[in-house]
Write a protein that holds these residues in place. Structure first.
Motif, short mmCIF file in Angstrom:
data_model
loop_
_atom_site.label_atom_id
_atom_site.label_comp_id
_atom_site.label_asym_id
_atom_site.label_seq_id
_atom_site.Cartn_x
_atom_site.Cartn_y
_atom_site.Cartn_z
N VAL A 48 -69.97 -102.98 -57.65
CA VAL A 48 -68.93 -102.80 -58.67
C VAL A 48 -68.10 -101.56 -58.36
O VAL A 48 -66.86 -101.58 -58.42
CB VAL A 48 -69.58 -102.69 -60.07
CG1 VAL A 48 -68.62 -102.11 -61.07
CG2 VAL A 48 -70.04 -104.06 -60.53
N ILE A 51 -65.83 -102.19 -55.36
CA ILE A 51 -64.66 -103.02 -55.69
C ILE A 51 -63.65 -102.18 -56.47
O ILE A 51 -62.45 -102.24 -56.22
CB ILE A 51 -65.08 -104.25 -56.52
CG1 ILE A 51 -65.94 -105.17 -55.67
CG2 ILE A 51 -63.86 -105.00 -57.00
CD1 ILE A 51 -66.33 -106.43 -56.36
N ALA A 52 -64.17 -101.37 -57.41
CA ALA A 52 -63.26 -100.56 -58.22
C ALA A 52 -62.48 -99.59 -57.34
O ALA A 52 -61.29 -99.36 -57.55
CB ALA A 52 -64.04 -99.80 -59.29
N ALA A 55 -60.89 -102.10 -53.81
CA ALA A 55 -60.18 -103.37 -53.92
C ALA A 55 -59.40 -103.52 -55.22
O ALA A 55 -58.60 -104.43 -55.33
CB ALA A 55 -61.17 -104.52 -53.79
N SER A 56 -59.68 -102.65 -56.20
CA SER A 56 -59.04 -102.83 -57.50
C SER A 56 -57.53 -102.71 -57.38
O SER A 56 -57.01 -101.80 -56.74
CB SER A 56 -59.56 -101.77 -58.46
OG SER A 56 -58.77 -101.73 -59.61
N SER A 57 -56.81 -103.65 -58.00
CA SER A 57 -55.36 -103.63 -57.86
C SER A 57 -54.71 -102.65 -58.83
O SER A 57 -53.53 -102.36 -58.71
CB SER A 57 -54.79 -105.04 -58.09
OG SER A 57 -55.37 -105.58 -59.26
N ALA A 58 -55.47 -102.12 -59.80
CA ALA A 58 -54.88 -101.20 -60.77
C ALA A 58 -54.92 -99.76 -60.26
O ALA A 58 -53.90 -99.09 -60.17
CB ALA A 58 -55.61 -101.30 -62.10
N VAL A 59 -56.13 -99.28 -59.94
CA VAL A 59 -56.25 -97.87 -59.56
C VAL A 59 -56.76 -97.70 -58.14
O VAL A 59 -56.83 -96.61 -57.62
CB VAL A 59 -57.21 -97.14 -60.53
CG1 VAL A 59 -56.61 -97.01 -61.89
CG2 VAL A 59 -58.56 -97.84 -60.59
N LEU A 159 -71.57 -111.58 -56.62
CA LEU A 159 -70.53 -110.61 -56.96
C LEU A 159 -69.25 -110.88 -56.17
O LEU A 159 -68.15 -110.78 -56.70
CB LEU A 159 -71.05 -109.20 -56.68
CG LEU A 159 -70.19 -108.04 -57.12
CD1 LEU A 159 -70.01 -108.09 -58.62
CD2 LEU A 159 -70.86 -106.74 -56.73
N ARG B 295 -67.36 -107.13 -64.82
CA ARG B 295 -66.94 -107.41 -63.44
C ARG B 295 -65.90 -108.52 -63.35
O ARG B 295 -65.22 -108.66 -62.36
CB ARG B 295 -68.14 -107.73 -62.58
CG ARG B 295 -68.62 -109.15 -62.63
CD ARG B 295 -69.91 -109.30 -61.86
NE ARG B 295 -70.64 -110.44 -62.31
CZ ARG B 295 -70.54 -111.64 -61.73
NH1 ARG B 295 -69.75 -111.80 -60.70
NH2 ARG B 295 -71.26 -112.65 -62.17
N LEU B 298 -62.69 -106.87 -63.08
CA LEU B 298 -62.92 -105.61 -62.37
C LEU B 298 -61.68 -105.10 -61.65
O LEU B 298 -61.41 -103.90 -61.65
CB LEU B 298 -64.06 -105.84 -61.37
CG LEU B 298 -64.69 -104.61 -60.80
CD1 LEU B 298 -65.24 -103.76 -61.92
CD2 LEU B 298 -65.80 -105.02 -59.88
N SER B 299 -60.93 -106.01 -61.04
CA SER B 299 -59.84 -105.51 -60.20
C SER B 299 -58.65 -105.05 -61.03
O SER B 299 -57.80 -104.35 -60.52
CB SER B 299 -59.41 -106.59 -59.21
OG SER B 299 -59.11 -107.76 -59.90
N PRO B 302 -61.09 -101.58 -64.35
CA PRO B 302 -62.43 -101.25 -63.85
C PRO B 302 -63.32 -100.51 -64.84
O PRO B 302 -64.54 -100.53 -64.68
CB PRO B 302 -62.15 -100.39 -62.61
CG PRO B 302 -60.79 -99.89 -62.79
CD PRO B 302 -60.05 -100.81 -63.70
#
Lengths: 213, 333
Positions: A48, A51-52, A55-59, A159, B295, B298-299, B302
């Motif tokens: 998790v 990914i955060a 890969a996270s698209s926000a931050v 996941l 999750r 999550l993207s 987060p």
């Protein structure tokens, strides 16, 4: 799983040897803390967090893909790095600690002192004298990691949406498909028993002091 | 020290969870869906310190209440696993022979299964219907009672009145709790456990006890050659007295260290079924299922998943560091 082993074993051994060669040094302290931290992080937490971060698209940094679905057809660095790193990280800490303990023990042995008194360079002592003897104990640990790898594979495949063995298992449980679930168990137990056998046999080869009675 | 501080931090968080949590972990405030940390509530009564989750619940309160869930179940499950492991491991190591072979075979059988498979096998509805987890609970929960009865019986065997009192108390309290936990048939209706929590609890105990069994057996094999054991045998003490009052107290060092490590490991294990949405009820604020809920988005958002993830990580890290510190302490003397 092959990729995981390929990444996990060398990394863990390097960390363990570096930490164990000078016990109590600052490098040792730092690497030991690091390995404790990685063993304390279960796959579903580190996955998790990865990914955060990546890969996270926000931050996030958007370096890697957050799912590995496309890796079914074509494995690329972009979509397969995160799952592999996530599984490997959990094992790295454990193997590194074992390697460190056995390395630290070997470094206090008589023949290491003799080698130092002879004037052998420190690098040569570590590489030639200590390493081979220190690797016997971690070998068993590495083979015993397989049941845990299976565990991690199930979590990480869920996941990251990679449709492999673990995914099949989760689907079977979700659909109440007892036969498929039992078949998966047979496969998993078989794999585990084979690795145990290999580790027992390999142990004798690595350590000539052990005799089969 | 750092480890101890972390563990204490979560321990007190769990105790005072009611005071710390600002909102009901299940309460839903409109307009707070997936809001970033520190967003004020629309009616101006306060803030969601760590943001809102996918169902507009307060992430901070859920994390605090989750600490309570985790810190009740994990140590209890570990304690039960230790009781089972000790009750079986002591005679296996002490008597040896056929008993040892049989018990070790059973332990290896359980250990050959990857943990997650056992979870799935025990938690799947069709298997729950056959009642296997329930009978497993019935068997596993008996062990603490057996352990305590033997403990008091061997200690006060020569003082029957005192022994009778202790064993009576143990049996009454033990069987009462046993009926409540394992069969959900508590005559007074005070002690009970939700069936799905019970299954997860039993699986964790079942998975952990073979490892404890092996550790105890190994220690007993080492300690039983000591002089004080021989002295007790010469005094004419019974085998159970020697096991429980001579060997066990001397094996406490490694066992306490392993206990700390195992609580951390149990916490991870308890999160696993939550992560797959198995076992525990979907609304429960425990960290594993909160991560699972978080999750999905999550993207984009987060924080709902990241907060319990970091909480879980720091608790387990604290327990591991504590175990390391205790090991160094016990090696010193």
């Amino acid at each position: 799983m092959g990729c995981v082993m390929l990444l996990m074993v060398p990394a863990a051994l390097i960390i363990g040897v570096l930490a164990g060669m000078r016990e109590g040094s600052r490098l040792d302290r730092a690497l030991s803390t690091l390995s404790i931290a990685t063993t304390a992080t279960p796959e579903y937490v580190s996955g998790v967090i990865f990914i955060a971060i990546f890969a996270s698209s926000a931050v996030g940094l958007k370096w890697f893909a957050g799912t590995a679905t496309s890796a079914m057809d074509q494995i690329t660095f972009n979509n397969f790095t995160l799952p592999v790193v996530t599984i490997a990280l959990y094992g790295i800490g454990y193997i590194a600690r074992m390697t460190r303990a056995s390395m630290a023990e070997v470094m206090t042995a008589q023949y290491i002192r003799t080698a130092r008194l002879k004037g052998v360079r420190f690098r040569n002592i570590v590489m030639k004298h200590a390493l081979r003897n220190a690797l016997i104990a971690p070998f068993t640990v590495i083979m015993l990691q397989f049941p845990w790898l299976l565990n991690g594979v199930v979590i990480v495949e869920t996941l990251f949406n990679y449709k492999g063995f673990g995914w099949t298992l989760v689907e079977a449980a979700g659909n109440n498909d007892i036969e498929l679930l039992l078949a998966c168990s047979v496969v998993a137990v078989f794999v585990v028993l084979i690795t145990q056998l290999i580790s027992d046999i390999g142990y004798v080869f690595l350590n000539p002091r052990i005799r089969i009675s | 020290m750092v480890g101890f501080a972390l563990v204490l931090f979560w321990f007190f968080t769990a105790i005072f969870a009611d005071t710390i949590a600002m909102y009901d972990p299940l309460a839903i405030a409109s307009g707070m869906k997936n809001k970033v940390p520190g967003t004020p509530l629309p009616d101006g009564t306060g803030y969601y310190l760590l943001g809102g989750d996918g169902l507009s619940r307060d992430v901070f309160s859920r994390m605090v209440m989750g600490a309570r869930e985790v810190l009740i179940i994990a140590p209890a499950a570990t304690l039960f696993a230790f009781m089972v492991g000790i009750t079986l491991g002591l005679p296996a190591g002490f008597f040896g022979g056929r008993l040892d072979i049989a018990l070790s075979f059973l332990a290896n059988l359980v250990l050959a299964f990857p943990v997650i498979l056992l979870f799935y096998l025990l938690v799947t509805p069709e298997i729950v219907k056959t009642g296997i987890p329930k009978y497993l609970a019935a068997v596993l929960f008996l062990f603490p009672i057996i352990f305590l009865v033997i403990l008091f019986n061997s200690r006060f065997f020569v003082q029957p009145p005192k022994r009778n009192i202790y064993i009576g108390i143990t049996l009454i309290v033990g069987l009462w709790i046993y009926l409540g936990l394992a069969w959900n048939a508590d005559p007074l209706g005070i002690v009970s456990m939700q069936p799905n929590v019970l299954i997860v609890f039993v699986s964790v105990v079942f998975v952990n006890s073979p490892t404890v069994f092996r550790i105890v057996r190994g220690i007993v094999l080492d300690i039983k050659t000591r002089d004080y054991v021989a002295a007790a045998q010469t005094r004419g003490e019974g085998p159970w007295y020697i096991m429980l009052w001579e060997i066990l107290p001397n094996a406490r060092g490694p066992l306490i260290v392993d206990f700390c490590l195992r609580i951390g490991y149990t916490t991870i294990l308890l999160g696993t079924p939550g992560f797959f949405g198995l076992g525990v009820s979907p609304d429960s604020p425990d960290w594993g299922s909160t991560i699972n809920h978080g999750r999905k988005l999550l993207s984009i958002y987060p924080h709902p998943a990241l907060v319990p993830a970091i909480a879980l990580m720091s608790l387990v890290l604290g327990l591991n560091l504590l175990a390391d510190g205790l090991r160094e302490e016990s090696l010193r003397d």
